[in-house]
Design a protein around this motif. Structure first.
Motif, PDB file in Angstrom:
ATOM      1  N   GLY A 231      52.412  14.067  22.734  1.00 17.26           N
ATOM      2  CA  GLY A 231      51.960  14.652  23.985  1.00 17.26           C
ATOM      3  C   GLY A 231      50.489  14.445  24.265  1.00 17.26           C
ATOM      4  N   GLU A 232      49.856  13.543  23.516  1.00 24.71           N
ATOM      5  CA  GLU A 232      48.404  13.371  23.626  1.00 24.71           C
ATOM      6  C   GLU A 232      47.943  13.003  25.036  1.00 24.71           C
ATOM      7  OE1 GLU A 232      49.228  12.705  19.223  1.00 24.71           O
ATOM      8  OE2 GLU A 232      50.237  12.354  21.138  1.00 24.71           O
ATOM      9  N   LYS A 233      48.764  12.279  25.762  1.00 23.41           N
ATOM     10  CA  LYS A 233      48.414  11.901  27.130  1.00 23.41           C
ATOM     11  C   LYS A 233      49.425  12.430  28.138  1.00 23.41           C
ATOM     12  CE  LYS A 233      45.617   7.782  26.144  1.00 23.41           C
ATOM     13  NZ  LYS A 233      45.340   6.383  26.544  1.00 23.41           N
ATOM     14  N   GLY A 234      50.015  13.573  27.825  1.00 22.62           N
ATOM     15  CA  GLY A 234      50.885  14.235  28.781  1.00 22.62           C
ATOM     16  C   GLY A 234      52.347  13.830  28.719  1.00 22.62           C
ATOM     17  N   GLU A 235      53.060  14.269  29.738  1.00 30.14           N
ATOM     18  CA  GLU A 235      54.506  14.060  29.807  1.00 30.14           C
ATOM     19  C   GLU A 235      54.877  12.573  29.802  1.00 30.14           C
ATOM     20  OE1 GLU A 235      58.680  15.076  30.604  1.00 30.14           O
ATOM     21  OE2 GLU A 235      56.989  16.111  29.697  1.00 30.14           O
ATOM     22  N   ALA A 236      54.120  11.758  30.513  1.00 30.46           N
ATOM     23  CA  ALA A 236      54.418  10.323  30.569  1.00 30.46           C
ATOM     24  C   ALA A 236      54.284   9.669  29.196  1.00 30.46           C
ATOM     25  CB  ALA A 236      53.500   9.633  31.579  1.00 30.46           C
ATOM     26  N   TRP A 237      53.338  10.153  28.383  1.00 29.21           N
ATOM     27  CA  TRP A 237      53.140   9.612  27.023  1.00 29.21           C
ATOM     28  C   TRP A 237      54.370   9.901  26.164  1.00 29.21           C
ATOM     29  CZ3 TRP A 237      49.690   6.160  25.936  1.00 29.21           C
ATOM     30  CH2 TRP A 237      49.312   5.900  24.626  1.00 29.21           C
ATOM     31  N   HIS A 238      54.941  11.074  26.349  1.00 23.16           N
ATOM     32  CA  HIS A 238      56.165  11.435  25.628  1.00 23.16           C
ATOM     33  C   HIS A 238      57.313  10.525  26.055  1.00 23.16           C
ATOM     34  CE1 HIS A 238      59.796  14.303  25.298  1.00 23.16           C
ATOM     35  NE2 HIS A 238      59.606  13.736  24.115  1.00 23.16           N
TER      36      HIS A 238
ATOM     37  N   LYS B 196      41.578  15.902  25.964  1.00 25.55           N
ATOM     38  CA  LYS B 196      41.633  14.457  26.175  1.00 25.55           C
ATOM     39  C   LYS B 196      42.157  13.758  24.935  1.00 25.55           C
ATOM     40  CE  LYS B 196      38.880  10.441  27.543  1.00 25.55           C
ATOM     41  NZ  LYS B 196      37.540   9.939  27.941  1.00 25.55           N
ATOM     42  N   ASN B 197      43.199  12.942  25.120  1.00 24.34           N
ATOM     43  CA  ASN B 197      43.804  12.147  24.041  1.00 24.34           C
ATOM     44  C   ASN B 197      44.283  12.990  22.860  1.00 24.34           C
ATOM     45  OD1 ASN B 197      43.356   9.857  25.532  1.00 24.34           O
ATOM     46  ND2 ASN B 197      41.623   9.142  24.324  1.00 24.34           N
ATOM     47  N   GLY B 198      44.447  14.294  23.097  1.00 27.65           N
ATOM     48  CA  GLY B 198      44.935  15.173  22.041  1.00 27.65           C
ATOM     49  C   GLY B 198      43.895  15.546  21.012  1.00 27.65           C
ATOM     50  N   VAL B 199      42.628  15.109  21.200  1.00 22.26           N
ATOM     51  CA  VAL B 199      41.634  15.297  20.144  1.00 22.26           C
ATOM     52  C   VAL B 199      40.320  15.917  20.606  1.00 22.26           C
ATOM     53  CG1 VAL B 199      42.562  13.420  18.723  1.00 22.26           C
ATOM     54  CG2 VAL B 199      40.801  12.924  20.435  1.00 22.26           C
TER      55      VAL B 199
ATOM     56  N   SER C 205      43.566  13.304  35.717  1.00 18.49           N
ATOM     57  CA  SER C 205      44.123  12.039  35.243  1.00 18.49           C
ATOM     58  C   SER C 205      43.600  11.640  33.869  1.00 18.49           C
ATOM     59  CB  SER C 205      43.818  10.921  36.242  1.00 18.49           C
ATOM     60  OG  SER C 205      42.419  10.725  36.357  1.00 18.49           O
ATOM     61  N   THR C 206      42.518  12.270  33.400  1.00 16.28           N
ATOM     62  CA  THR C 206      41.894  11.875  32.135  1.00 16.28           C
ATOM     63  C   THR C 206      42.143  12.857  30.993  1.00 16.28           C
ATOM     64  OG1 THR C 206      39.797  12.996  32.639  1.00 16.28           O
ATOM     65  CG2 THR C 206      40.058  10.736  33.414  1.00 16.28           C
TER      66      THR C 206
END
Length: 478
Positions: A282-289, A129-132, A109-110
């Protein structure tokens, strides 16, 4: 001839590939639109010498599979089905079952599972995490336990590679905000990575005392937005710092750490550099997109606006010292940020940007992108396209910031008339009397194939413009 049994559309891209040098199965992909999920087929490699290759369905795009590896008896794959941050599964090659696979790595989840590779030792995979902030892990095929693998240096991006399940060889490519891509090979005896670059890694003395902050700031609706801040040690919160902030937010692409030339030279000139990891990426996955996609697209530029306001509220800078930049699909985010809040920015730079979203599907590569932006043929998506169309939101008599736009006459991704229309309309409408400039490459396209000379010249022009408009004393007309 195309296979009549496969539903190819006008915007389809048929792709054929092998997963490793010893593979006996050929994979075929019907890539339709910009979605990373595709209908995939398989055939025997022996069919290549026959008159016809017999393709059989393997999995559907609804299975949300983004990458796969063929093992000896199993197919390993990464999927976001019922796992917005992805999970890794396996299923027997003899009788694939994508509805009830074996789950090897559960969703975290993180952090997002961003890559994987298979060796004869087991499975290696990456969580970001967070794309970074990227970490590498190893799933031992005997113990079934995951253990972290130490990296040669902290990394924001990891690409993991192997030769296949019959070899032990493992490589990683790592990248960061202040270092370019570096290649390492894993030594199983020492349990350490060893440098494997073909040439010496370049050092940048101007980045020696740089500080990198990875934080999250609340957007207009309370959602936490990852924000990367890079600056020279010693910078104070005194409202005197020039800020160059970047945003993209589309196609589930993560704006991961990368040593942009803009970052390098902006920092060298004493400025602060930032990346707003807005929704749509996409930094936090599919839901972020999906949270910055079609009807939810306004979140992208509202996130950018919130990140910009953070720097002002924290006394890092003031409105007259902020330049914002974006490219390609990032033109939607940046274009709408400066048309919704023109008072926040001294300057904007938009490289080959999408700025007339309502007409996007009628240009080159247009139909292929309706899955990301929407289509005017759908009434709900029409409204969403209007909302994200920066050209349509230019109003007469508004004090807009200075804007520098680029376009390529041969651009097959974003037609040159998109930035050209935006420039012409903005020149007519703006009351600020600030420069609205359009740089056209009459021989070039989207920029991928540009010579190093052209790339350097473009960086020079863009940074000179940004430094001029944010008040650097050495870049003012004399």
């Amino acid at each position: 001839d195309t296979n009549p049994e496969i539903n190819f559309k006008e915007e389809s891209f048929p792709l054929v590939f092998l997963t490793n040098p010893k593979a006996t199965i050929l994979l075929g992909v019907n890539a339709t639109g910009t979605s990373r999920y595709r209908d995939t087929y398989f055939a025997s490699i022996g069919d290549l010498v026959k008159n016809k290759v017999t393709w059989k369905p393997l999995f559907k795009k609804q299975d949300n599979i983004t990458s796969l590896i063929l093992g000896k008896n199993y197919l390993y794959y990464r999927t976001s089905k019922n796992a917005t941050n992805f999970k890794i599964c396996k299923t027997p090659l003899a009788s694939p079952n994508f509805e009830n696979p074996d789950i090897l790595i559960e969703e975290d989840s993180t952090a997002v599972i961003t890559d994987m590779a298979l060796t004869n030792k087991g499975l290696f995979y990456v969580k970001t995490k967070n794309g970074v902030s990227a970490k590498l892990y190893f799933l031992d095929k005997n113990t079934k336990q995951s253990v972290p693998i130490p990296l040669p240096k902290p990394s924001g991006f990891i690409n993991v590679k192997s030769k296949g399940y019959t070899y032990e060889d493992l490589w990683i490519e790592i990248e960061g905000w202040i270092h370019k891509k570096e290649l390492y090979k894993y030594n199983y005896n020492s349990k350490l990575f060893e440098g494997h670059n073909l040439y010496p890694t370049q050092q940048y003395p101007e980045l020696k005392d740089v500080i990198i902050e990875e934080i999250e700031v609340p957007s207009y609706d309370g959602v936490s937005i990852p924000l990367s801040i890079i600056y020279k040690k010693g910078i104070k919160k005194n409202n005197k710092n020039r800020l160059l902030i970047n945003a993209y937010g589309a196609y589930e692409w993560s704006n991961s750490p990368y040593l942009y030339p803009y970052l390098l030279y902006w920092i060298k000139e004493g400025g602060m550099y930032a990346v707003a990891h807005v929704r749509g990426g996409g930094e936090k996955g599919e839901a972020w997109h999906k949270a910055g996609f079609k009807t939810t697209k306004p979140n992208s530029w509202k996130d950018l606006i919130a990140c910009t306001e953070y720097f002002i509220n924290q006394n890092y800078t003031t409105k007259d010292k902020i330049a914002v930049w974006g490219a390609s699909a990032g033109g939607v985010c940046v274009g709408r940020a400066i048309t919704e809040r023109p008072d926040l920015y001294a300057a904007a730079i938009i490289r080959v940007g999408v700025l007339n979203a309502m007409r996007r599907e009628f240009g080159s590569n247009g139909k292929n992108n309706t899955r990301e932006y929407g289509t005017v043929k759908d009434s709900v998506e029409f409204e969403a396209l209007y909302e994200m169309d920066a050209y349509q939101h230019i109003k007469n008599g508004i004090h807009y910031p200075a804007v520098y736009l680029t376009a390529g006459i041969k651009d097959s991704r974003v037609p040159f008339w998109q930035p050209a229309k935006f420039a012409a309309r903005l020149q007519e409408a703006s009351a600020s009397k600030k420069p609205i400039l359009l740089s056209v490459d009459f021989d070039g396209g989207h920029g991928f194939d540009a010579s190093q000379y052209k790339k350097n010249k473009e960086v020079l022009n863009i940074l000179t413009f940004a430094l001029w408009q944010t008040g650097h004393p050495n870049y003012q007309p004399k």
